[in-house]
Motif scaffolding. Structure first.
Motif: not given
Length: 152
Positions: A111-128
């Motif tokens: 199985t191939l899996s990953y956390k989506t980049p938008s999920f990974v970067f979500a905590p930083y959206i307030y800044e970026g």
């Protein structure tokens, strides 16, 4: 009544365990572990990313005489994304490279899996803000293309 709910919850647990985690993309395949690892690395390269890191316990366990299912984390990114992310949020770069996860199943498939980049970067959206959100969306698209190529 409490005992009844506890029994119900325990019986339902295997069904819940099969549900993907929030923010994850999961691609079961009919491929072997080694084949999926190779195809994932090839798809990463073919789609403009670089395999930056690789880590997994399988080979180290085997060297100790322990057999465990195949398990490899493949970190993928490129310098263009790194520079762009840094322009939006220095803190967000701790998440790079973003990782694909190849796991071997009991039946010999992988199985191939990953956390989506938008999920990974979500905590930083307030800044970026929108620029980081746009980069994350681009990476979502790229990671999906990589995954679909790797599993076909």
């Amino acid at each position: 009544m409490k005992l009844l709910w506890t029994v119900f919850a325990l019986l339902a647990l295997p069904a819940w365990a099969d549900e993907p985690l929030s923010g994850w993309a999961v691609y079961p395949t009919g491929k072997s572990y080694d084949e999926l690892v190779s195809d994932t690395k090839s798809a990463v390269k073919a789609n403009g990313l670089i395999v930056v890191t690789q880590a997994g316990p399988t080979k180290a366990a085997a060297a100790r005489g322990i057999t465990i299912p195949g398990n490899l984390v493949i970190g993928a990114f490129n310098n263009d994304y790194a520079v762009r992310v840094l322009e939006t949020s220095v803190r967000a770069m701790i998440e790079a490279p973003i990782r694909f996860y190849v796991t071997e199943n009991e039946d010999g498939t992988a199985t191939l899996s990953y956390k989506t980049p938008s999920f990974v970067f979500a905590p930083y959206i307030y800044e970026g803000r929108d620029p980081l959100r746009d980069i994350a969306q681009e990476l979502d698209d790229t990671f999906q293309i990589v995954a679909e190529a790797a599993v076909k």
